[in-house]
Motif scaffolding. Structure first.
Motif, mmCIF file in Angstrom:
data_model
loop_
_atom_site.group_PDB
_atom_site.id
_atom_site.type_symbol
_atom_site.label_atom_id
_atom_site.label_comp_id
_atom_site.label_asym_id
_atom_site.label_seq_id
_atom_site.Cartn_x
_atom_site.Cartn_y
_atom_site.Cartn_z
ATOM 1 N N THR A 150 0.841 -1.189 0.000
ATOM 2 C CA THR A 150 0.000 0.000 0.000
ATOM 3 C C THR A 150 0.876 1.238 0.000
ATOM 4 O OG1 THR A 150 -1.619 -1.186 1.351
ATOM 5 C CG2 THR A 150 -1.868 1.191 1.209
ATOM 6 N N VAL A 151 0.557 2.174 -0.890
ATOM 7 C CA VAL A 151 1.188 3.485 -0.853
ATOM 8 C C VAL A 151 0.271 4.388 -0.043
ATOM 9 C CG1 VAL A 151 1.892 5.492 -2.197
ATOM 10 C CG2 VAL A 151 2.377 3.181 -3.053
ATOM 11 N N THR A 152 0.821 4.997 0.988
ATOM 12 C CA THR A 152 0.058 5.898 1.850
ATOM 13 C C THR A 152 0.598 7.309 1.691
ATOM 14 O OG1 THR A 152 -0.396 4.120 3.409
ATOM 15 C CG2 THR A 152 -0.661 6.359 4.223
ATOM 16 N N ALA A 153 -0.329 8.251 1.510
ATOM 17 C CA ALA A 153 0.028 9.659 1.335
ATOM 18 C C ALA A 153 -0.260 10.424 2.619
ATOM 19 C CB ALA A 153 -0.775 10.255 0.189
ATOM 20 N N PHE A 154 0.690 11.244 3.019
ATOM 21 C CA PHE A 154 0.542 12.138 4.161
ATOM 22 C C PHE A 154 0.687 13.567 3.640
ATOM 23 C CE2 PHE A 154 1.865 8.182 6.010
ATOM 24 C CZ PHE A 154 1.305 8.149 7.273
ATOM 25 N N ALA A 155 -0.291 14.413 3.920
ATOM 26 C CA ALA A 155 -0.157 15.816 3.551
ATOM 27 C C ALA A 155 1.082 16.372 4.237
ATOM 28 C CB ALA A 155 -1.401 16.600 3.949
ATOM 29 N N TYR B 39 -4.675 9.544 2.380
ATOM 30 C CA TYR B 39 -5.305 8.492 1.589
ATOM 31 C C TYR B 39 -4.304 7.382 1.303
ATOM 32 C CZ TYR B 39 -3.079 10.721 -2.479
ATOM 33 O OH TYR B 39 -2.167 11.250 -3.360
ATOM 34 N N ASP B 40 -4.839 6.242 0.864
ATOM 35 C CA ASP B 40 -4.035 5.067 0.500
ATOM 36 C C ASP B 40 -4.297 4.696 -0.950
ATOM 37 O OD1 ASP B 40 -3.026 4.600 3.125
ATOM 38 O OD2 ASP B 40 -4.897 3.600 3.655
ATOM 39 N N ALA C 270 2.537 18.380 -2.478
ATOM 40 C CA ALA C 270 1.507 18.421 -1.444
ATOM 41 C C ALA C 270 1.583 17.265 -0.451
ATOM 42 C CB ALA C 270 0.121 18.428 -2.092
ATOM 43 N N TYR C 271 2.197 16.136 -0.864
ATOM 44 C CA TYR C 271 2.165 14.928 -0.032
ATOM 45 C C TYR C 271 3.539 14.272 0.052
ATOM 46 C CZ TYR C 271 -2.876 15.209 -0.724
ATOM 47 O OH TYR C 271 -4.174 15.641 -0.762
ATOM 48 N N ASP C 272 3.770 13.599 1.168
ATOM 49 C CA ASP C 272 4.879 12.656 1.310
ATOM 50 C C ASP C 272 4.279 11.269 1.176
ATOM 51 O OD1 ASP C 272 6.937 14.561 1.898
ATOM 52 O OD2 ASP C 272 6.113 14.750 3.921
ATOM 53 N N TYR C 273 4.988 10.371 0.493
ATOM 54 C CA TYR C 273 4.463 9.038 0.202
ATOM 55 C C TYR C 273 5.341 7.957 0.810
ATOM 56 C CZ TYR C 273 1.700 11.536 -3.253
ATOM 57 O OH TYR C 273 0.836 12.410 -3.870
ATOM 58 N N PHE C 274 4.680 6.904 1.284
ATOM 59 C CA PHE C 274 5.376 5.777 1.892
ATOM 60 C C PHE C 274 4.768 4.479 1.390
ATOM 61 C CE2 PHE C 274 5.773 9.379 4.638
ATOM 62 C CZ PHE C 274 7.091 9.335 5.045
ATOM 63 N N LEU C 275 5.617 3.504 1.152
ATOM 64 C CA LEU C 275 5.175 2.165 0.785
ATOM 65 C C LEU C 275 5.149 1.327 2.060
ATOM 66 C CD1 LEU C 275 4.461 -0.028 -1.320
ATOM 67 C CD2 LEU C 275 6.910 -0.565 -1.367
ATOM 68 N N TYR C 276 3.973 0.800 2.372
ATOM 69 C CA TYR C 276 3.813 -0.089 3.525
ATOM 70 C C TYR C 276 3.757 -1.522 3.010
ATOM 71 C CZ TYR C 276 2.804 3.748 6.710
ATOM 72 O OH TYR C 276 2.902 4.872 7.489
ATOM 73 N N VAL C 277 4.609 -2.376 3.551
ATOM 74 C CA VAL C 277 4.611 -3.798 3.237
ATOM 75 C C VAL C 277 4.036 -4.509 4.463
ATOM 76 C CG1 VAL C 277 5.999 -5.790 2.592
ATOM 77 C CG2 VAL C 277 6.652 -3.491 1.800
ATOM 78 N N THR C 278 2.866 -5.103 4.293
ATOM 79 C CA THR C 278 2.174 -5.743 5.406
ATOM 80 C C THR C 278 2.000 -7.223 5.120
ATOM 81 O OG1 THR C 278 0.948 -3.687 5.713
ATOM 82 C CG2 THR C 278 0.095 -5.648 6.831
ATOM 83 N N ALA C 279 2.462 -8.058 6.019
ATOM 84 C CA ALA C 279 2.315 -9.501 5.846
ATOM 85 C C ALA C 279 0.837 -9.870 5.836
ATOM 86 C CB ALA C 279 3.027 -10.247 6.961
ATOM 87 N N ALA C 280 0.489 -10.759 4.931
ATOM 88 C CA ALA C 280 -0.887 -11.240 4.857
ATOM 89 C C ALA C 280 -1.157 -12.142 6.059
ATOM 90 C CB ALA C 280 -1.133 -11.991 3.548
ATOM 91 N N GLY C 281 -2.328 -12.011 6.595
ATOM 92 C CA GLY C 281 -2.648 -12.768 7.797
ATOM 93 C C GLY C 281 -3.510 -13.880 7.492
#
Length: 88
Positions: free
Chosen positions: A15-20, A28-29, A77-88
């Motif tokens: 997921t790419v998450t945007a932070f203002a 948003y994601d 306008a935003y900083d972006y981060f890639l979240y890697v989340t293990a599937a549960g």
């Protein structure tokens, strides 16, 4: 999760998450359901078996995701981060 025991399920979600700018809460994601772990890990120069965490998206990462995933970014306008989340 062992994907061999659960065919069709991903081992992780991306997921790419945007932070203002200047904000601490996500604006948003953007899901990356078709992104492969090898491709994403390669963008960051990390071995795929150790690719788990949160990664800041620099210009080169955003450019690659714009080309391959069709995402659109607004880095003024935003900083972006890639979240890697293990599937549960």
């Amino acid at each position: 999760m062992d994907t061999a025991q659960h065919p069709g399920r991903p081992a992780a979600y991306y997921t790419v998450t945007a932070f203002a700018k200047g904000e601490d809460f996500p604006a948003y994601d953007m899901e990356l359901p078709d992104a492969g772990p090898e491709f994403l890990a390669g963008l960051f120069g990390i071995p795929v078996e150790r690719f788990a965490n949160v990664y800041s998206l620099e210009e080169r990462h955003r450019a690659a995701l714009e080309r391959t995933a069709g995402l659109t970014f607004d880095p003024a306008a935003y900083d972006y981060f890639l979240y890697v989340t293990a599937a549960g």
